[in-house]
Scaffold this motif. Structure first.
Motif, PDB file in Angstrom:
ATOM      1  N   MET A   1      37.689 -31.425  61.222  1.00 57.57           N
ATOM      2  CA  MET A   1      36.632 -31.047  62.174  1.00 57.57           C
ATOM      3  C   MET A   1      37.178 -30.005  63.159  1.00 57.57           C
ATOM      4  N   VAL A   2      36.442 -28.925  63.338  1.00 56.85           N
ATOM      5  CA  VAL A   2      36.858 -27.871  64.255  1.00 56.85           C
ATOM      6  C   VAL A   2      36.472 -28.257  65.679  1.00 56.85           C
ATOM      7  N   LEU A   3      37.414 -28.161  66.579  1.00 56.25           N
ATOM      8  CA  LEU A   3      37.160 -28.463  67.979  1.00 56.25           C
ATOM      9  C   LEU A   3      36.565 -27.236  68.669  1.00 56.25           C
ATOM     10  N   ILE A   4      35.526 -27.431  69.489  1.00 54.88           N
ATOM     11  CA  ILE A   4      34.923 -26.353  70.265  1.00 54.88           C
ATOM     12  C   ILE A   4      35.119 -26.677  71.737  1.00 54.88           C
ATOM     13  N   TRP A   5      35.838 -25.814  72.425  1.00 54.78           N
ATOM     14  CA  TRP A   5      36.081 -25.999  73.860  1.00 54.78           C
ATOM     15  C   TRP A   5      35.323 -24.929  74.631  1.00 54.78           C
ATOM     16  N   HIS A   6      34.480 -25.357  75.569  1.00 51.77           N
ATOM     17  CA  HIS A   6      33.755 -24.426  76.426  1.00 51.77           C
ATOM     18  C   HIS A   6      34.484 -24.362  77.768  1.00 51.77           C
ATOM     19  N   GLY A   7      35.485 -23.522  77.829  1.00 53.09           N
ATOM     20  CA  GLY A   7      36.280 -23.389  79.043  1.00 53.09           C
ATOM     21  C   GLY A   7      37.625 -24.070  78.913  1.00 53.09           C
ATOM     22  N   THR A   8      38.604 -23.586  79.671  1.00 56.86           N
ATOM     23  CA  THR A   8      39.964 -24.115  79.575  1.00 56.86           C
ATOM     24  C   THR A   8      40.078 -25.544  80.077  1.00 56.86           C
ATOM     25  N   ASP A   9      39.105 -25.986  80.910  1.00 58.47           N
ATOM     26  CA  ASP A   9      39.183 -27.360  81.411  1.00 58.47           C
ATOM     27  C   ASP A   9      38.926 -28.387  80.311  1.00 58.47           C
ATOM     28  N   GLU A  10      38.382 -27.942  79.168  1.00 62.58           N
ATOM     29  CA  GLU A  10      38.155 -28.864  78.053  1.00 62.58           C
ATOM     30  C   GLU A  10      39.331 -28.896  77.084  1.00 62.58           C
ATOM     31  N   VAL A  11      40.303 -28.006  77.268  1.00 60.60           N
ATOM     32  CA  VAL A  11      41.468 -27.981  76.384  1.00 60.60           C
ATOM     33  C   VAL A  11      42.405 -29.128  76.774  1.00 60.60           C
ATOM     34  N   PRO A  12      42.789 -29.980  75.831  1.00 56.89           N
ATOM     35  CA  PRO A  12      43.701 -31.081  76.167  1.00 56.89           C
ATOM     36  C   PRO A  12      45.014 -30.563  76.764  1.00 56.89           C
ATOM     37  N   ALA A  13      45.523 -31.274  77.747  1.00 54.15           N
ATOM     38  CA  ALA A  13      46.736 -30.831  78.423  1.00 54.15           C
ATOM     39  C   ALA A  13      47.941 -30.825  77.497  1.00 54.15           C
ATOM     40  N   ASN A  14      47.912 -31.680  76.476  1.00 55.10           N
ATOM     41  CA  ASN A  14      49.062 -31.784  75.574  1.00 55.10           C
ATOM     42  C   ASN A  14      48.890 -30.955  74.304  1.00 55.10           C
ATOM     43  N   VAL A  53      39.930 -17.405  70.446  1.00 57.29           N
ATOM     44  CA  VAL A  53      39.365 -17.318  71.793  1.00 57.29           C
ATOM     45  C   VAL A  53      38.260 -16.272  71.767  1.00 57.29           C
ATOM     46  N   THR A  54      37.071 -16.649  72.217  1.00 54.00           N
ATOM     47  CA  THR A  54      35.953 -15.720  72.237  1.00 54.00           C
ATOM     48  C   THR A  54      35.206 -15.836  73.554  1.00 54.00           C
ATOM     49  N   ALA A  81      30.225 -19.794  62.021  1.00 54.23           N
ATOM     50  CA  ALA A  81      30.983 -18.932  61.120  1.00 54.23           C
ATOM     51  C   ALA A  81      32.480 -19.030  61.394  1.00 54.23           C
ATOM     52  N   LEU A  82      32.871 -19.090  62.662  1.00 54.05           N
ATOM     53  CA  LEU A  82      34.283 -19.245  62.997  1.00 54.05           C
ATOM     54  C   LEU A  82      34.794 -20.594  62.503  1.00 54.05           C
ATOM     55  N   SER A  83      33.982 -21.631  62.666  1.00 53.84           N
ATOM     56  CA  SER A  83      34.394 -22.957  62.201  1.00 53.84           C
ATOM     57  C   SER A  83      34.549 -22.980  60.686  1.00 53.84           C
ATOM     58  N   ALA A  84      33.634 -22.297  59.988  1.00 53.61           N
ATOM     59  CA  ALA A  84      33.675 -22.278  58.525  1.00 53.61           C
ATOM     60  C   ALA A  84      34.903 -21.553  57.996  1.00 53.61           C
ATOM     61  N   SER A  85      35.552 -20.744  58.829  1.00 51.93           N
ATOM     62  CA  SER A  85      36.738 -20.002  58.383  1.00 51.93           C
ATOM     63  C   SER A  85      37.975 -20.889  58.300  1.00 51.93           C
ATOM     64  N   GLY A  86      37.864 -22.124  58.769  1.00 46.98           N
ATOM     65  CA  GLY A  86      38.979 -23.057  58.625  1.00 46.98           C
ATOM     66  C   GLY A  86      39.922 -23.143  59.809  1.00 46.98           C
ATOM     67  N   LEU A  87      39.452 -22.738  60.990  1.00 40.27           N
ATOM     68  CA  LEU A  87      40.281 -22.842  62.183  1.00 40.27           C
ATOM     69  C   LEU A  87      40.390 -24.296  62.647  1.00 40.27           C
ATOM     70  N   ASP A  88      41.342 -24.524  63.538  1.00 42.96           N
ATOM     71  CA  ASP A  88      41.452 -25.851  64.151  1.00 42.96           C
ATOM     72  C   ASP A  88      40.579 -25.966  65.389  1.00 42.96           C
ATOM     73  N   ALA A  89      40.428 -24.850  66.119  1.00 44.52           N
ATOM     74  CA  ALA A  89      39.658 -24.910  67.361  1.00 44.52           C
ATOM     75  C   ALA A  89      39.181 -23.520  67.755  1.00 44.52           C
ATOM     76  N   VAL A  90      38.112 -23.497  68.561  1.00 46.42           N
ATOM     77  CA  VAL A  90      37.593 -22.265  69.156  1.00 46.42           C
ATOM     78  C   VAL A  90      37.435 -22.515  70.646  1.00 46.42           C
ATOM     79  N   LEU A  91      37.957 -21.602  71.441  1.00 46.16           N
ATOM     80  CA  LEU A  91      37.813 -21.677  72.894  1.00 46.16           C
ATOM     81  C   LEU A  91      36.817 -20.610  73.332  1.00 46.16           C
ATOM     82  N   VAL A  92      35.688 -21.054  73.903  1.00 51.55           N
ATOM     83  CA  VAL A  92      34.660 -20.135  74.391  1.00 51.55           C
ATOM     84  C   VAL A  92      34.838 -19.978  75.895  1.00 51.55           C
ATOM     85  N   LEU A  93      35.076 -18.746  76.321  1.00 48.98           N
ATOM     86  CA  LEU A  93      35.259 -18.463  77.740  1.00 48.98           C
ATOM     87  C   LEU A  93      33.986 -17.842  78.304  1.00 48.98           C
TER      88      LEU A  93
END
Length: 334
Positions: A1-14, A53-54, A81-93
């Motif tokens: 499953m591709v993770l979608i983060w809307h902003g850096t505050d959603e990125v896990p600290a670890n 990062v987009t 489309a980004l998720s379908a490319s096989g990434l682990d995560a997308v960060l939307v800024l």
């Protein structure tokens, strides 16, 4: 499953280490796909997570709202489309004028280093970032040395340009795949070239809404896309393509784009007539309210004003037959 983060505050600290790339990715065309393929390979080799990062909205919509380009696809479809490319995560800024005031170093430190703990950054030769787009490839490489990440450079992906009619074959060109080129093609109605650059048919995505029902009265009922549908509207004309309903069923379609000049007072719209639809059970083919995808395969003709409904109906029969022939062998009905 591709993770979608809307902003850096959603990125896990670890999180981390990560291999990161950056871009608007409008259209997620073959040039983007080459960068993403390199990103995945770099992540695999380094034991990192592959993260793109987009931005949303597109920076041009913030800096030049009156002159911003029409987007090839909406954010939802871009993320799919980004998720379908096989990434682990997308960060939307979230892109704002305040966000744009970060220097190149501030941006890299805050996003790549502090938030994503990047070990590798994958970019093209033309990468630009930071306030006033002051950061370039050299800047990125220097920051990589300072902050401890490696920069991987991807060569441009080019596509063959066939010579114009009457031009010698040895005058063929290669052009860098870009979102700008896709938009140029769509504005000419050249959905074939757009598909070659994208690596798939250009598509729009939106809700089916009630229209004036003129098509139904003429014997050619259509699914009308809402005016807020996502995706770049190609030039006015009649197209062969596909309508994909919420069940995933792909229906062959003749698609009309424009204001239908045969009738006065009609606003510009995108509508698709499903070819050979199951009219024996119309209640089972109610598309109203559905979120559908309309894919454009080829342009059949431009938009023409006819001398009345009878002449229009005769032309629509020709259009449907031509669309059926164009689509034969290019897909299937599930």
């Amino acid at each position: 499953m591709v993770l979608i983060w809307h902003g850096t505050d959603e990125v896990p600290a670890n999180i981390g280490p990560t291999a990161v790339t950056i871009g608007n990715f409008d259209g997620v065309h073959r040039g983007h796909q080459q960068v993403l393929a390199q990103l995945k390979e770099t992540a695999r080799e380094s034991g990192s997570l592959a993260v793109a990062v987009t931005f949303d909205p597109h920076p041009a919509q913030v800096h030049r709202p009156d002159a911003a380009p029409h987007l090839i696809m909406g954010l939802e479809d871009r993320l799919a489309a980004l998720s379908a490319s096989g990434l682990d995560a997308v960060l939307v800024l979230h892109y704002t004028l305040e966000f744009a005031q970060q220097s190149a170093e501030e941006f890299v430190r805050r996003i790549f280093v502090d938030a994503l703990h990047a070990s590798h950054v994958v970019v093209g030769h033309d990468v630009r970032f930071g306030r006033g787009n002051a950061g370039d490839l050299g800047t990125m490489q220097g920051l990589g040395e300072r902050y401890g990440f490696r920069v991987v450079v991807v060569e441009d992906f080019t596509e063959h340009i066939a010579p114009a009619e009457g031009v010698a074959a040895d005058d063929d060109e290669q052009r860098r795949c870009s979102s700008t080129w896709v938009r140029e093609a769509l504005e000419k109605g050249d959905v074939v070239t757009a598909a070659e650059i994208l690596g798939r048919p250009h598509a729009m995505h939106g809700e089916v809404v009630h229209g004036a029902a003129r098509g139904r009265a003429l014997g050619f009922p259509t699914a009308n896309l809402a005016h807020d549908a996502a995706g770049h509207i190609p030039a006015d004309g009649i197209y062969a393509g596909w309508l994909v309903d919420e069940s995933g069923t792909r229906w062959p379609a003749a698609i009309s784009v424009g204001s239908n000049p045969t009738f006065a007072g009609v606003s510009r719209q995108v509508e698709a007539h499903v070819i050979d639809r199951p009219d024996e059970a119309p209640e089972a083919f109610d598309l109203y309210g559905q979120q559908v995808v309309i894919e454009f395969v080829d342009r059949l003709r431009g938009m023409v004003a006819y001398r009345g409904p009878e002449a229009l109906v005769e032309q629509m029969k020709v259009d449907v037959d031509q669309a059926r022939r164009v689509l034969a062998g290019r897909g299937s009905i599930a």
